[in-house]
Write a protein that holds these residues in place. Structure first.
Motif, short mmCIF file in Angstrom:
data_model
loop_
_atom_site.label_atom_id
_atom_site.label_comp_id
_atom_site.label_asym_id
_atom_site.label_seq_id
_atom_site.Cartn_x
_atom_site.Cartn_y
_atom_site.Cartn_z
N TRP A 132 -2.76 -7.61 -0.43
CA TRP A 132 -2.23 -7.08 0.83
C TRP A 132 -3.39 -6.61 1.71
O TRP A 132 -4.37 -6.07 1.21
CB TRP A 132 -1.29 -5.90 0.57
CG TRP A 132 0.02 -6.31 -0.05
CD1 TRP A 132 0.31 -6.40 -1.38
CD2 TRP A 132 1.22 -6.69 0.65
NE1 TRP A 132 1.61 -6.81 -1.57
CE2 TRP A 132 2.19 -6.99 -0.33
CE3 TRP A 132 1.55 -6.80 2.00
CZ2 TRP A 132 3.49 -7.38 0.01
CZ3 TRP A 132 2.84 -7.19 2.34
CH2 TRP A 132 3.80 -7.49 1.35
N HIS A 133 -3.24 -6.80 3.03
CA HIS A 133 -4.28 -6.39 3.98
C HIS A 133 -3.63 -5.66 5.15
O HIS A 133 -2.56 -6.07 5.64
CB HIS A 133 -5.05 -7.62 4.51
CG HIS A 133 -5.63 -8.47 3.43
ND1 HIS A 133 -6.82 -8.16 2.79
CD2 HIS A 133 -5.18 -9.61 2.85
CE1 HIS A 133 -7.09 -9.09 1.89
NE2 HIS A 133 -6.10 -9.98 1.90
N LYS A 134 -4.28 -4.62 5.61
CA LYS A 134 -3.74 -3.84 6.73
C LYS A 134 -4.02 -4.53 8.06
O LYS A 134 -5.05 -5.18 8.23
CB LYS A 134 -4.34 -2.43 6.74
CG LYS A 134 -3.84 -1.56 5.59
CD LYS A 134 -4.32 -0.13 5.73
CE LYS A 134 -3.76 0.73 4.61
NZ LYS A 134 -4.19 2.15 4.74
N GLU A 137 1.24 -4.39 7.16
CA GLU A 137 0.33 -5.03 6.21
C GLU A 137 0.82 -6.44 5.94
O GLU A 137 2.00 -6.76 6.11
CB GLU A 137 0.21 -4.22 4.91
CG GLU A 137 1.52 -3.82 4.27
CD GLU A 137 1.30 -2.83 3.12
OE1 GLU A 137 0.41 -3.08 2.29
OE2 GLU A 137 2.03 -1.83 3.07
N SER A 147 0.81 -1.22 0.00
CA SER A 147 0.00 0.00 0.00
C SER A 147 0.85 1.27 0.00
O SER A 147 0.37 2.34 -0.39
CB SER A 147 -0.93 0.01 1.22
OG SER A 147 -0.17 0.08 2.42
#
Length: 567
Positions: A480-482, A471, A440
């Motif tokens: 991708w994930h926070k 992330e 991100s």
């Protein structure tokens, strides 16, 4: 008519007039050659030569026919068949008959076939080698949660069980597991063992449990009817309250009820940048005592912006800055606490990214004296040689790197102009790099960590700000994930995963280098502060060493922990 019972006889051939001796074991007689048996061991040499006259039949006491048959086959063939069924009896027989080759074969078999199901029995076998006994003891202590479900565990004597549960070396994730082990042992023979519960309950270090766990034990049917056990639980609860309400809060005492056991994993934090200079400081973290111990070798050259990996008993420190960008490699022997030289890389690499996969150590990107790099190489410890692999798509200095699913992932970094968001992985099967989804944000000085089957990208610098964001990358979805951010901003910090927690250590927070340490737990989805390092450092490199019998020398003495006040 009188009948005689004759001893069954086994011969090496149907008829062989050259046989000159009979050996009896159990209820079986074996026809053998005296000279063959004399060559087998000093025991037979002394026995048979001493009676070299007319005596031809010799009885061997306390050796079964089955074991003797294997021994005689060994005397003739030079090879021995050791199995799970015969190893213990054969070892005892071979030891009493001084047949060292069979003793060695039995010990090798025991060592190679140690499991949580048999380690108690092997540990009891006093004639096994010290090395085998040590490994059996180490397995028992480190795999206790599996050993508890073995049949051998149920047959432990009270003294044997007490000695195991008393030990600081016993490795359990939670102390309530010790109580559950006690219950399982008692349930095996309740009429004989129920009375031992008040003596065994304190072996679980109950003040190290959560308050909720202690309270739940108070409603346990085994305990609530036993007034002695209820007193023990109430004492643990008061002690837990005292630890929690101390200023500052405490986690343990040296006294048994709140004494931390020794860790099964240690974090090594090596080198770095301390204020204005590169340093050779080395510290180790005892996670269960929440303490750092200085193990610096002041003869070792300072090093920062390097990479470390642990492999086959050695911590490898690769590249970095030791006054200038370097290609040198040093390895630390964890058992002997000595530093050794290894083969240098093909390239000087400061700000290098390092990973371990399939027995190879990979060194990617970085910066030499004048250029940032996209070259990559790998090291084979067995041959002490480096070889180049396919270069990356992007120039990457100060990137994050991690191995997962037979691939080497590298993310972020700086190429002299851009703080990369880009990421790619190297495939061993095809010797090629493949681009994946961007993070991100651009990150340099980040750390990439494999934790809970996900790849975590943590912290770093994006060209404007120092970051605390986190992330994770899912290789299956290429997304991708926070996650919750770290407690503080960090770049050029250390990371390690132990006790199912992700630790971050030191680094630069945008203002200064720091000693702060914190960990993330996926179960709680929270970050928690941990004990601070002794020296503030950035550009350090960290790695975890686990399941190693040499770790005790790197732990805090439990007798130096705070003493218990009256509760």
């Amino acid at each position: 008519m009188e009948t005689k019972s004759e001893t069954p006889r086994k011969t090496r051939q149907a008829v062989d007039p050259s046989y000159d001796t009979v050996i009896c074991a159990g209820d079986v007689s074996f026809d053998v050659h005296r000279i063959i048996m004399c060559n087998c061991s000093p025991y037979f040499q002394a026995l048979l030569c001493r009676h070299a006259g007319d005596k031809t039949c010799f009885t061997i006491p306390d050796v079964s026919a089955e074991a003797m048959e294997v021994i005689i086959d060994f005397a003739y063939s030079g090879s021995v068949s050791v199995t799970e069924d015969n190893v213990q009896e054969l070892l005892i027989a071979a030891d009493s008959l001084d047949i060292l080759d069979i003793v060695e074969a039995c010990n090798n078999f025991l060592e190679e076939n140690l499991t949580p199901e048999n380690c108690i029995g092997v540990r009891r076998l006093s004639i096994s080698s010290p090395q085998v006994q040590h490994k059996a003891h180490f397995l028992l202590m480190n795999k206790f949660e599996e050993v508890v479900y073995s049949e051998e565990f149920l047959e432990l004597s009270l003294q044997e069980l007490t000695d195991i549960l008393d030990s600081d070396e016993l490795n359990v994730n939670e102390e309530k597991i010790v109580y559950e082990a006690v219950v399982r042992w008692i349930d095996h023979a309740p009429e004989q063992r129920n009375t031992h519960l008040p003596a065994l309950l304190p072996k679980a270090r109950l003040a190290l449990c959560s308050k909720d766990d202690i309270k739940s034990l108070m409603s346990d049917p085994y305990l609530r009817k036993n007034t002695q056990c209820v007193k023990i639980l109430k004492y643990a609860l008061r002690l837990k309250h005292q630890l929690t309400n101390a200023t500052p809060p405490m986690r343990f005492y040296s006294d048994l009820a709140a004494r931390p056991r020794l860790p099964d994993a240690i974090i090594f934090a090596i080198g770095g940048w301390n204020t204005n200079n590169v340093t050779n400081i080395a510290e180790v973290y005892d996670v269960r005592a929440d303490r750092w111990l200085d193990i610096t070798d002041h003869q070792e050259k300072p090093r920062g912006y390097h990479g470390t990996v642990f492999h086959s008993g050695f911590i490898y420190c690769i590249g970095g800055f030791d006054g200038e960008p370097c290609n040198s490699v040093r390895k630390f022997d964890v058992k002997r606490q000595v530093w050794l030289e290894a083969a240098p890389m093909n390239y000087r690499r400061c700000y290098v990214s390092v990973a371990l996969l399939d027995g190879y150590i990979y060194a990617l990107g970085g910066r030499d004296k004048t250029h940032r790099l996209k070259t990559a190489e790998r090291y084979r410890p067995e041959t002490n040689q480096w070889s180049l692999i396919e270069p990356m798509h992007d120039i990457r200095s100060d990137a994050g790197c991690e191995a997962f699913n037979n691939k080497i992932y590298i993310c972020g970094g700086f190429d002299g102009h851009i703080y990369h968001q880009s990421c790619e992985f190297y495939s061993l099967d095809f010797d090629q790099w493949t681009c994946i989804s961007n993070m991100s944000t651009g990150r340099s000085g980040l750390r990439l960590v494999l934790y809970d089957n996900q790849i975590f990208a943590l912290g770093g610098y994006d060209g404007n700000s120092y970051l605390r964001s986190v992330e994770t990358y899912d290789p299956e979805t290429d997304e991708w994930h926070k996650l919750p951010p770290m407690l503080t901003t960090r770049s050029h910090f250390g990371t390690a995963v132990i006790n199912n927690k992700l630790f971050v250590m030191g680094g630069f927070n945008g203002i200064q280098t720091t000693t702060s340490v914190a960990y993330y737990d996926t179960k709680t989805n929270k970050w928690t502060r941990a004990g601070q390092m002794g020296t503030a450092r950035s550009a350090l490199s960290c790695c975890a060493v686990s399941n190693n019998s040499s770790l005790k020398q790197y732990t805090t003495s439990r007798d130096t922990l705070p003493q218990l006040e009256q509760v």
